[in-house]
Design a protein around this motif. Structure first.
Motif, PDB file in Angstrom:
ATOM      1  N   ARG A  23       0.833  -1.210   0.000  1.00  0.00           N
ATOM      2  CA  ARG A  23       0.000   0.000   0.000  1.00  0.00           C
ATOM      3  C   ARG A  23       0.869   1.262   0.000  1.00  0.00           C
ATOM      4  O   ARG A  23       0.581   2.225  -0.701  1.00  0.00           O
ATOM      5  CB  ARG A  23      -0.944  -0.001   1.201  1.00  0.00           C
ATOM      6  N   VAL A  24       1.920   1.204   0.809  1.00  0.00           N
ATOM      7  CA  VAL A  24       2.822   2.350   0.863  1.00  0.00           C
ATOM      8  C   VAL A  24       3.481   2.571  -0.494  1.00  0.00           C
ATOM      9  O   VAL A  24       3.569   3.697  -1.010  1.00  0.00           O
ATOM     10  CB  VAL A  24       3.883   2.159   1.968  1.00  0.00           C
ATOM     11  N   VAL A  25       3.897   1.443  -1.097  1.00  0.00           N
ATOM     12  CA  VAL A  25       4.520   1.550  -2.418  1.00  0.00           C
ATOM     13  C   VAL A  25       3.525   2.080  -3.439  1.00  0.00           C
ATOM     14  O   VAL A  25       3.855   2.936  -4.274  1.00  0.00           O
ATOM     15  CB  VAL A  25       5.099   0.178  -2.840  1.00  0.00           C
ATOM     16  N   GLU A  26       2.283   1.605  -3.354  1.00  0.00           N
ATOM     17  CA  GLU A  26       1.242   2.088  -4.265  1.00  0.00           C
ATOM     18  C   GLU A  26       0.975   3.571  -4.074  1.00  0.00           C
ATOM     19  O   GLU A  26       0.833   4.328  -5.047  1.00  0.00           O
ATOM     20  CB  GLU A  26      -0.047   1.295  -4.065  1.00  0.00           C
ATOM     21  N   THR A  27       0.882   3.996  -2.795  1.00  0.00           N
ATOM     22  CA  THR A  27       0.663   5.421  -2.541  1.00  0.00           C
ATOM     23  C   THR A  27       1.851   6.244  -3.031  1.00  0.00           C
ATOM     24  O   THR A  27       1.667   7.338  -3.583  1.00  0.00           O
ATOM     25  CB  THR A  27       0.438   5.677  -1.041  1.00  0.00           C
ATOM     26  N   MET A  28       3.057   5.712  -2.834  1.00  0.00           N
ATOM     27  CA  MET A  28       4.239   6.415  -3.341  1.00  0.00           C
ATOM     28  C   MET A  28       4.160   6.543  -4.866  1.00  0.00           C
ATOM     29  O   MET A  28       4.450   7.595  -5.440  1.00  0.00           O
ATOM     30  CB  MET A  28       5.525   5.677  -2.937  1.00  0.00           C
ATOM     31  N   ARG A  29       3.758   5.422  -5.491  1.00  0.00           N
ATOM     32  CA  ARG A  29       3.604   5.458  -6.950  1.00  0.00           C
ATOM     33  C   ARG A  29       2.545   6.481  -7.366  1.00  0.00           C
ATOM     34  O   ARG A  29       2.735   7.225  -8.325  1.00  0.00           O
ATOM     35  CB  ARG A  29       3.217   4.066  -7.472  1.00  0.00           C
ATOM     36  N   MET A  30       1.442   6.474  -6.632  1.00  0.00           N
ATOM     37  CA  MET A  30       0.381   7.423  -6.944  1.00  0.00           C
ATOM     38  C   MET A  30       0.889   8.845  -6.786  1.00  0.00           C
ATOM     39  O   MET A  30       0.615   9.726  -7.607  1.00  0.00           O
ATOM     40  CB  MET A  30      -0.830   7.193  -6.013  1.00  0.00           C
ATOM     41  N   VAL A  31       1.645   9.061  -5.696  1.00  0.00           N
ATOM     42  CA  VAL A  31       2.184  10.398  -5.448  1.00  0.00           C
ATOM     43  C   VAL A  31       3.136  10.797  -6.573  1.00  0.00           C
ATOM     44  O   VAL A  31       3.080  11.920  -7.089  1.00  0.00           O
ATOM     45  CB  VAL A  31       2.873  10.454  -4.071  1.00  0.00           C
ATOM     46  N   THR A  32       4.005   9.853  -6.956  1.00  0.00           N
ATOM     47  CA  THR A  32       4.936  10.180  -8.033  1.00  0.00           C
ATOM     48  C   THR A  32       4.177  10.411  -9.347  1.00  0.00           C
ATOM     49  O   THR A  32       4.527  11.316 -10.118  1.00  0.00           O
ATOM     50  CB  THR A  32       5.977   9.066  -8.224  1.00  0.00           C
TER      51      THR A  32
END
Length: 143
Positions: A23-32
């Motif tokens: 989830r953190v990686v996904e949110t990071m991806r979303m943020v990027t």
């Protein structure tokens, strides 16, 4: 049982950790991704602003060129008007000179005519007096 519980708990914790990491990686991806989108939008806006500024400067340049062309045209018109005025003045001066010449010629002609008339009348008077004197002589002799 406790060992099994511990193992199950550890597995559950690991699964939860993996899910949280994902989830953190996904949110990071979303943020990027959002950052990328925002950056692209900002770049597009900047490009549009730059293009508008370029267009405005081109317009300004064309306006300045138009103003310069109009000023040059006005200057040329002024020069042409001055040339026409000088030509008209020259023509007027020549006309004046011609008129003065004509007047001078007329005056000279009238003076010459007057002199001729005076000399004619003088000669007429002289001839009359001479003739009168001769006639007197003839009259004195003939009686």
């Amino acid at each position: 049982v406790t060992m099994l519980r511990m193992v199950v708990m550890l597995r559950v914790v690991e699964v939860l950790r993996i899910v949280v990491m994902l989830r953190v990686v996904e949110t990071m991806r979303m943020v990027t991704m959002l950052r990328m989108v925002v950056m692209l939008r900002v770049v597009e806006v900047l490009r549009i602003v730059v293009m508008l500024r370029v267009v405005e400067t081109m317009r300004m340049v064309t306006m300045l060129r138009m103003v310069l062309m109009l000023r040059i045209m006005a200057m040329l018109r002024m020069v042409a008007m001055l040339r026409i005025m000088t030509m008209l003045r020259m023509v007027a001066m020549l006309r004046m000179v011609a008129m003065l010449r004509m007047v001078a010629m007329m005056r000279m002609a009238t003076i010459v005519e007057q002199v001729a008339m005076l000399t004619f009348t003088r000669t007429m008077i002289i001839t009359r007096t001479i003739l009168a004197k001769r006639l007197k002589r003839v009259r004195k002799v003939s009686p």
